[in-house]
Scaffold this motif. Structure first.
Motif, PDB file in Angstrom:
ATOM      1  N   LYS A  67       0.838  -1.209   0.000  1.00 57.97           N
ATOM      2  CA  LYS A  67       0.000   0.000   0.000  1.00 57.97           C
ATOM      3  C   LYS A  67       0.868   1.252   0.000  1.00 57.97           C
ATOM      4  CE  LYS A  67      -4.231  -1.731   2.088  1.00 57.97           C
ATOM      5  NZ  LYS A  67      -5.167  -1.640   3.214  1.00 57.97           N
ATOM      6  N   LEU A  70       2.368   1.596  -3.442  1.00 59.83           N
ATOM      7  CA  LEU A  70       1.344   2.058  -4.387  1.00 59.83           C
ATOM      8  C   LEU A  70       1.137   3.565  -4.252  1.00 59.83           C
ATOM      9  CD1 LEU A  70      -0.847   1.548  -6.507  1.00 59.83           C
ATOM     10  CD2 LEU A  70      -2.414   1.031  -4.610  1.00 59.83           C
ATOM     11  N   LYS A  71       1.078   4.041  -3.032  1.00 62.89           N
ATOM     12  CA  LYS A  71       0.903   5.472  -2.792  1.00 62.89           C
ATOM     13  C   LYS A  71       2.062   6.268  -3.388  1.00 62.89           C
ATOM     14  CE  LYS A  71       0.088   8.808   0.905  1.00 62.89           C
ATOM     15  NZ  LYS A  71      -0.062   9.002   2.342  1.00 62.89           N
ATOM     16  N   THR A  74       1.877   6.174  -7.220  1.00 62.44           N
ATOM     17  CA  THR A  74       0.767   7.016  -7.676  1.00 62.44           C
ATOM     18  C   THR A  74       1.158   8.489  -7.627  1.00 62.44           C
ATOM     19  OG1 THR A  74      -0.827   5.377  -6.897  1.00 62.44           O
ATOM     20  CG2 THR A  74      -1.664   7.596  -7.273  1.00 62.44           C
ATOM     21  N   GLN A  75       1.837   8.900  -6.561  1.00 57.69           N
ATOM     22  CA  GLN A  75       2.300  10.285  -6.460  1.00 57.69           C
ATOM     23  C   GLN A  75       3.291  10.608  -7.576  1.00 57.69           C
ATOM     24  OE1 GLN A  75       3.794  10.394  -2.438  1.00 57.69           O
ATOM     25  NE2 GLN A  75       1.842  11.140  -1.613  1.00 57.69           N
ATOM     26  N   ARG A  77       3.462   9.198 -10.501  1.00 58.83           N
ATOM     27  CA  ARG A  77       2.694   9.268 -11.748  1.00 58.83           C
ATOM     28  C   ARG A  77       2.001  10.611 -11.883  1.00 58.83           C
ATOM     29  NH1 ARG A  77      -2.685   6.483 -11.538  1.00 58.83           N
ATOM     30  NH2 ARG A  77      -3.017   8.449 -10.481  1.00 58.83           N
ATOM     31  N   ASP A  78       1.376  11.073 -10.786  1.00 59.72           N
ATOM     32  CA  ASP A  78       0.675  12.354 -10.823  1.00 59.72           C
ATOM     33  C   ASP A  78       1.632  13.511 -11.105  1.00 59.72           C
ATOM     34  OD1 ASP A  78      -1.646  10.966 -10.311  1.00 59.72           O
ATOM     35  OD2 ASP A  78      -1.731  11.507  -8.170  1.00 59.72           O
ATOM     36  N   LYS A  81       2.519  13.423 -14.780  1.00 66.28           N
ATOM     37  CA  LYS A  81       1.405  13.925 -15.592  1.00 66.28           C
ATOM     38  C   LYS A  81       1.396  15.447 -15.599  1.00 66.28           C
ATOM     39  CE  LYS A  81      -2.153  10.329 -15.312  1.00 66.28           C
ATOM     40  NZ  LYS A  81      -3.506  10.041 -14.788  1.00 66.28           N
TER      41      LYS A  81
END
Length: 94
Positions: A67, A70-71, A74-75, A77-78, A81
């Motif tokens: 977890k 994943l966090k 994800t950060q 990736r953001d 972007k």
């Protein structure tokens, strides 16, 4: 031959004598008036319970790690972007 039922507290104390105090199964058997076979069965049940508990702990630790990972991903990736959007706007302005 009737089977005598022993309380969990009784079983725990007998197992404790073997595991924590280092007494032999034969000594505990004589002292508590329980067959050696019963003691070995109780030890086997306790070991399987502890193994299952350890497995669940390692699974929950792995889940926490995944977890967290994943966090972090994800950060990342953001952020990528947002950077891609920013640079795309910079290119269009030129």
């Amino acid at each position: 031959m009737s089977k005598q039922r022993y309380s969990e507290e009784f079983k725990s104390e007998a197992i404790k004598q073997i595991n924590e105090y280092g007494r032999t199964v034969a000594d505990v058997s004589d002292h508590f008036g329980v067959s050696q076979h019963s003691l070995y069965q109780w030890l086997k049940v306790q070991r399987s319970f502890l193994e299952k508990e350890e497995s669940q702990l390692s699974q929950s630790a792995e889940l926490r790690y995944l977890k967290k990972e994943l966090k972090r991903v994800t950060q990342e990736r953001d952020i990528l972007k947002k950077a891609a959007t920013y640079f795309a706007k910079q290119i269009q302005m030129k």
